[in-house]
Scaffold this motif. Structure first.
Motif, PDB file in Angstrom:
ATOM      1  N   GLN A 168       0.820  -1.211   0.000  1.00  0.00           N
ATOM      2  CA  GLN A 168       0.000   0.000   0.000  1.00  0.00           C
ATOM      3  C   GLN A 168       0.859   1.270   0.000  1.00  0.00           C
ATOM      4  OE1 GLN A 168      -3.657   0.573  -0.272  1.00  0.00           O
ATOM      5  NE2 GLN A 168      -2.982  -1.283  -1.335  1.00  0.00           N
ATOM      6  N   VAL A 169       1.871   1.252  -0.856  1.00  0.00           N
ATOM      7  CA  VAL A 169       2.662   2.460  -1.092  1.00  0.00           C
ATOM      8  C   VAL A 169       1.805   3.391  -1.951  1.00  0.00           C
ATOM      9  CG1 VAL A 169       4.779   3.397  -2.081  1.00  0.00           C
ATOM     10  CG2 VAL A 169       4.802   1.139  -1.007  1.00  0.00           C
ATOM     11  N   PRO A 170       1.567   4.617  -1.520  1.00  0.00           N
ATOM     12  CA  PRO A 170       0.601   5.487  -2.214  1.00  0.00           C
ATOM     13  C   PRO A 170       1.123   6.106  -3.509  1.00  0.00           C
ATOM     14  CG  PRO A 170       1.553   6.668  -0.376  1.00  0.00           C
ATOM     15  CD  PRO A 170       2.111   5.263  -0.302  1.00  0.00           C
ATOM     16  N   THR A 171       1.485   5.260  -4.458  1.00  0.00           N
ATOM     17  CA  THR A 171       1.877   5.755  -5.774  1.00  0.00           C
ATOM     18  C   THR A 171       0.615   6.054  -6.583  1.00  0.00           C
ATOM     19  OG1 THR A 171       1.935   3.527  -6.698  1.00  0.00           O
ATOM     20  CG2 THR A 171       3.973   4.358  -5.719  1.00  0.00           C
ATOM     21  N   ILE A 172       0.776   6.704  -7.717  1.00  0.00           N
ATOM     22  CA  ILE A 172      -0.385   7.052  -8.537  1.00  0.00           C
ATOM     23  C   ILE A 172      -1.128   5.808  -9.034  1.00  0.00           C
ATOM     24  CG2 ILE A 172      -1.052   8.075 -10.763  1.00  0.00           C
ATOM     25  CD1 ILE A 172       0.858  10.365 -10.145  1.00  0.00           C
ATOM     26  N   PRO A 173      -0.445   4.765  -9.537  1.00  0.00           N
ATOM     27  CA  PRO A 173      -1.192   3.557  -9.932  1.00  0.00           C
ATOM     28  C   PRO A 173      -1.969   2.927  -8.777  1.00  0.00           C
ATOM     29  CG  PRO A 173       0.997   3.524 -10.894  1.00  0.00           C
ATOM     30  CD  PRO A 173       0.975   4.661  -9.920  1.00  0.00           C
ATOM     31  N   VAL A 174      -1.385   2.936  -7.587  1.00  0.00           N
ATOM     32  CA  VAL A 174      -2.080   2.372  -6.425  1.00  0.00           C
ATOM     33  C   VAL A 174      -3.281   3.234  -6.062  1.00  0.00           C
ATOM     34  CG1 VAL A 174      -1.884   1.883  -3.951  1.00  0.00           C
ATOM     35  CG2 VAL A 174      -0.057   1.186  -5.508  1.00  0.00           C
ATOM     36  N   LEU A 175      -3.118   4.550  -6.113  1.00  0.00           N
ATOM     37  CA  LEU A 175      -4.233   5.445  -5.803  1.00  0.00           C
ATOM     38  C   LEU A 175      -5.355   5.318  -6.827  1.00  0.00           C
ATOM     39  CD1 LEU A 175      -2.247   8.653  -4.744  1.00  0.00           C
ATOM     40  CD2 LEU A 175      -3.482   7.086  -3.243  1.00  0.00           C
ATOM     41  N   LEU A 176      -4.977   5.091  -8.088  1.00  0.00           N
ATOM     42  CA  LEU A 176      -5.985   4.905  -9.134  1.00  0.00           C
ATOM     43  C   LEU A 176      -6.552   3.482  -9.133  1.00  0.00           C
ATOM     44  CD1 LEU A 176      -4.355   6.803 -12.150  1.00  0.00           C
ATOM     45  CD2 LEU A 176      -6.248   7.562 -10.714  1.00  0.00           C
ATOM     46  N   LYS A 177      -5.885   2.586  -8.408  1.00  0.00           N
ATOM     47  CA  LYS A 177      -6.316   1.193  -8.262  1.00  0.00           C
ATOM     48  C   LYS A 177      -6.361   0.440  -9.588  1.00  0.00           C
ATOM     49  CE  LYS A 177      -9.172   2.303  -4.234  1.00  0.00           C
ATOM     50  NZ  LYS A 177     -10.523   2.224  -3.619  1.00  0.00           N
ATOM     51  N   SER A 178      -5.543   0.881 -10.536  1.00  0.00           N
ATOM     52  CA  SER A 178      -5.583   0.222 -11.837  1.00  0.00           C
ATOM     53  C   SER A 178      -4.395   0.635 -12.692  1.00  0.00           C
ATOM     54  CB  SER A 178      -6.881   0.585 -12.561  1.00  0.00           C
ATOM     55  OG  SER A 178      -6.845   0.194 -13.912  1.00  0.00           O
ATOM     56  N   VAL A 179      -3.767  -0.347 -13.324  1.00  0.00           N
ATOM     57  CA  VAL A 179      -2.708  -0.054 -14.286  1.00  0.00           C
ATOM     58  C   VAL A 179      -3.310   0.562 -15.544  1.00  0.00           C
ATOM     59  CG1 VAL A 179      -1.000  -1.115 -15.827  1.00  0.00           C
ATOM     60  CG2 VAL A 179      -1.107  -1.801 -13.422  1.00  0.00           C
ATOM     61  N   LEU A 180      -4.479   0.077 -15.948  1.00  0.00           N
ATOM     62  CA  LEU A 180      -5.134   0.600 -17.152  1.00  0.00           C
ATOM     63  C   LEU A 180      -5.468   2.079 -16.996  1.00  0.00           C
ATOM     64  CD1 LEU A 180      -6.415   0.243 -19.925  1.00  0.00           C
ATOM     65  CD2 LEU A 180      -8.515  -0.542 -18.780  1.00  0.00           C
ATOM     66  N   ARG A 181      -6.031   2.457 -15.869  1.00  0.00           N
ATOM     67  CA  ARG A 181      -6.346   3.873 -15.638  1.00  0.00           C
ATOM     68  C   ARG A 181      -5.080   4.719 -15.663  1.00  0.00           C
ATOM     69  NH1 ARG A 181     -10.194   2.729 -10.436  1.00  0.00           N
ATOM     70  NH2 ARG A 181     -11.954   1.783 -11.553  1.00  0.00           N
ATOM     71  N   THR A 182      -4.015   4.167 -15.119  1.00  0.00           N
ATOM     72  CA  THR A 182      -2.743   4.888 -15.122  1.00  0.00           C
ATOM     73  C   THR A 182      -2.243   5.091 -16.545  1.00  0.00           C
ATOM     74  OG1 THR A 182      -2.200   3.868 -12.993  1.00  0.00           O
ATOM     75  CG2 THR A 182      -0.394   4.893 -14.212  1.00  0.00           C
ATOM     76  N   LYS A 183      -2.381   4.069 -17.366  1.00  0.00           N
ATOM     77  CA  LYS A 183      -1.951   4.177 -18.763  1.00  0.00           C
ATOM     78  C   LYS A 183      -2.774   5.222 -19.513  1.00  0.00           C
ATOM     79  CE  LYS A 183      -0.024  -0.437 -19.393  1.00  0.00           C
ATOM     80  NZ  LYS A 183       0.449  -1.249 -20.485  1.00  0.00           N
ATOM     81  N   LEU A 184      -4.053   5.269 -19.246  1.00  0.00           N
ATOM     82  CA  LEU A 184      -4.906   6.268 -19.893  1.00  0.00           C
ATOM     83  C   LEU A 184      -4.496   7.680 -19.462  1.00  0.00           C
ATOM     84  CD1 LEU A 184      -8.380   4.497 -19.573  1.00  0.00           C
ATOM     85  CD2 LEU A 184      -7.057   4.846 -21.673  1.00  0.00           C
ATOM     86  N   LEU A 185      -4.184   7.835 -18.179  1.00  0.00           N
ATOM     87  CA  LEU A 185      -3.736   9.135 -17.677  1.00  0.00           C
ATOM     88  C   LEU A 185      -2.423   9.548 -18.333  1.00  0.00           C
ATOM     89  CD1 LEU A 185      -3.845  11.533 -15.697  1.00  0.00           C
ATOM     90  CD2 LEU A 185      -2.714  10.064 -14.002  1.00  0.00           C
ATOM     91  N   LEU A 186      -1.476   8.630 -18.400  1.00  0.00           N
ATOM     92  CA  LEU A 186      -0.179   8.934 -19.010  1.00  0.00           C
ATOM     93  C   LEU A 186      -0.325   9.261 -20.495  1.00  0.00           C
ATOM     94  CD1 LEU A 186       2.086   6.211 -17.355  1.00  0.00           C
ATOM     95  CD2 LEU A 186       2.124   8.671 -16.919  1.00  0.00           C
ATOM     96  N   THR A 187      -1.186   8.528 -21.176  1.00  0.00           N
ATOM     97  CA  THR A 187      -1.417   8.801 -22.594  1.00  0.00           C
ATOM     98  C   THR A 187      -1.961  10.208 -22.789  1.00  0.00           C
ATOM     99  OG1 THR A 187      -1.866   6.463 -23.037  1.00  0.00           O
ATOM    100  CG2 THR A 187      -2.663   8.049 -24.658  1.00  0.00           C
ATOM    101  N   ALA A 188      -2.905  10.590 -21.946  1.00  0.00           N
ATOM    102  CA  ALA A 188      -3.485  11.935 -22.036  1.00  0.00           C
ATOM    103  C   ALA A 188      -2.426  13.006 -21.801  1.00  0.00           C
ATOM    104  CB  ALA A 188      -4.620  12.077 -21.024  1.00  0.00           C
ATOM    105  N   VAL A 189      -1.551  12.780 -20.828  1.00  0.00           N
ATOM    106  CA  VAL A 189      -0.505  13.762 -20.520  1.00  0.00           C
ATOM    107  C   VAL A 189       0.485  13.874 -21.676  1.00  0.00           C
ATOM    108  CG1 VAL A 189       1.429  14.286 -18.992  1.00  0.00           C
ATOM    109  CG2 VAL A 189      -0.721  13.463 -18.030  1.00  0.00           C
ATOM    110  N   HIS A 190       0.906  12.745 -22.222  1.00  0.00           N
ATOM    111  CA  HIS A 190       1.867  12.771 -23.333  1.00  0.00           C
ATOM    112  C   HIS A 190       1.261  13.427 -24.579  1.00  0.00           C
ATOM    113  CE1 HIS A 190       5.145  10.740 -21.462  1.00  0.00           C
ATOM    114  NE2 HIS A 190       4.490   9.617 -21.253  1.00  0.00           N
ATOM    115  N   LEU A 191       0.009  13.120 -24.872  1.00  0.00           N
ATOM    116  CA  LEU A 191      -0.630  13.722 -26.043  1.00  0.00           C
ATOM    117  C   LEU A 191      -0.842  15.222 -25.832  1.00  0.00           C
ATOM    118  CD1 LEU A 191      -3.234  10.989 -27.068  1.00  0.00           C
ATOM    119  CD2 LEU A 191      -0.981  11.465 -28.056  1.00  0.00           C
ATOM    120  N   PHE A 192      -1.156  15.611 -24.606  1.00  0.00           N
ATOM    121  CA  PHE A 192      -1.278  17.038 -24.294  1.00  0.00           C
ATOM    122  C   PHE A 192       0.050  17.753 -24.518  1.00  0.00           C
ATOM    123  CE2 PHE A 192      -0.506  20.363 -21.097  1.00  0.00           C
ATOM    124  CZ  PHE A 192      -1.476  21.289 -21.476  1.00  0.00           C
ATOM    125  N   THR A 193       1.134  17.121 -24.083  1.00  0.00           N
ATOM    126  CA  THR A 193       2.463  17.710 -24.278  1.00  0.00           C
ATOM    127  C   THR A 193       2.787  17.849 -25.758  1.00  0.00           C
ATOM    128  OG1 THR A 193       3.195  16.656 -22.218  1.00  0.00           O
ATOM    129  CG2 THR A 193       4.904  17.502 -23.686  1.00  0.00           C
TER     130      THR A 193
END
Length: 311
Positions: free
Chosen positions: A224-249
């Motif tokens: 229960q290390v409070p990293t972003i994937p753990v807080l989002l409770k999903s690797v898939l959600r994390t990937k969607l977030l990262l994709t959005a950030v990279h495309l925004f950049t």
């Protein structure tokens, strides 16, 4: 229930203590060199050495202390190969500490301040800074109290802090040394400017830190290390977030083909890698900026050679 101690193989231990810090320091080498050249038009060895040595020290110390149980295991089992690896890791840390002090001794006081402000937190990344609720009884396994405060365990802040340290911190070191002698005017194309490089670097480094947390998702979830994937409770959600950030950049700096390339490259790796992927492949994600800096350098060399031939 406490997890059972599982010793690492010598090859894995060498990767943790030696290969990994050295491989990641190449990123600092590339980024600090790139910032120096693209912003100030020169390459000075001092900020480059400070960034590389600080990187090796911060990562190396973190991993060295993480492997304290392995050091005890190596001595108990008289494993000379493992003991030798720890000695090599210690020499790596000592030598880089000496190199860091050498570079700092030839740098202005502002550089010392910038190292303290930006790189200081990295040196105490997983140290127990405060412990609330008194001491605990000794157990067979030395476990950190759940109410011990470490920088690493600030909920959701790990990736952001890494982004600031590596993005803003690298620029701060370079700027503190070169700004006094050189104006911040790109020697190459006008597509580069300091603000753009800082923002891109910070976002890029933060996103890779999240990718590293994706790699460690199973372990972090268990602890229960409070990293972003753990807080989002999903690797898939994390990937969607990262994709959005990279495309925004990429959209934000669509006029810069290098940043667009780096963002798309990072996006591909977001979906190519997951928590089951080998650790070594994640270095491809970390070095997206290194690859971009190398590409920029190659293009500049071709331009210089072409203009030289035309003379």
């Amino acid at each position: 229930m406490a997890t059972q101690f599982a010793p690492l193989t010598p090859a894995k231990l060498r990767d943790e203590l030696l290969t990994h810090p050295l491989m990641l320091s190449i990123g600092s080498l590339g980024l600090s060199t790139f910032m120096s050249r693209s912003i100030f038009g020169v390459i000075d060895w001092r900020p480059v050495l400070i960034c590389v040595a600080s990187d090796i020290l911060a990562i190396g110390m973190d991993h060295y202390f993480d492997q304290a149980p392995m050091l005890s295991y190596a001595f108990k089992t008289s494993n000379s190969e493992m003991v030798a690896i720890f000695r090599q890791a210690k020499m790596l840390l000592y030598s880089n500490a000496a190199l860091l002090l050498l570079a700092l001794s030839l740098s202005p006081p502002l550089t010392w301040a910038m190292v303290t402000v930006f790189f200081g937190p990295a040196f105490v990344w997983d140290f127990k800074l405060f412990v609330f609720g008194g001491t605990q009884k000794k157990t067979v396994e030395k476990k950190a109290p759940k109410n011990a405060f470490t920088i690493k365990r600030i909920p959701g802040m790990k990736a952001i802090l890494i982004g600031v340290i590596r993005g803003c911190g690298t620029f701060a070191i370079v700027n503190s040394i070169l700004a006094r002698s050189f104006s911040a005017a790109p020697a190459g194309p006008s597509i580069w400017n300091p603000t753009q490089i800082i923002v891109w670097s910070t976002i890029n480094r933060a996103c890779h830190a999240v990718m590293a947390d994706v790699r460690d998702f199973d372990e972090d979830w268990e602890k229960q290390v409070p990293t972003i994937p753990v807080l989002l409770k999903s690797v898939l959600r994390t990937k969607l977030l990262l994709t959005a950030v990279h495309l925004f950049t990429a959209l934000l700096y669509s006029y810069n083909p290098y940043i667009v390339f780096a963002s798309l490259y990072a996006t591909v790796l977001v979906w190519a890698l997951d928590e089951k992927s080998p650790r070594g492949l994640y270095r491809l994600s970390f070095h997206s900026q290194t690859l971009t800096a190398a590409l920029y350098g190659a293009v500049e060399m071709v331009k210089w050679y072409t203009s030289y031939q035309a003379m």
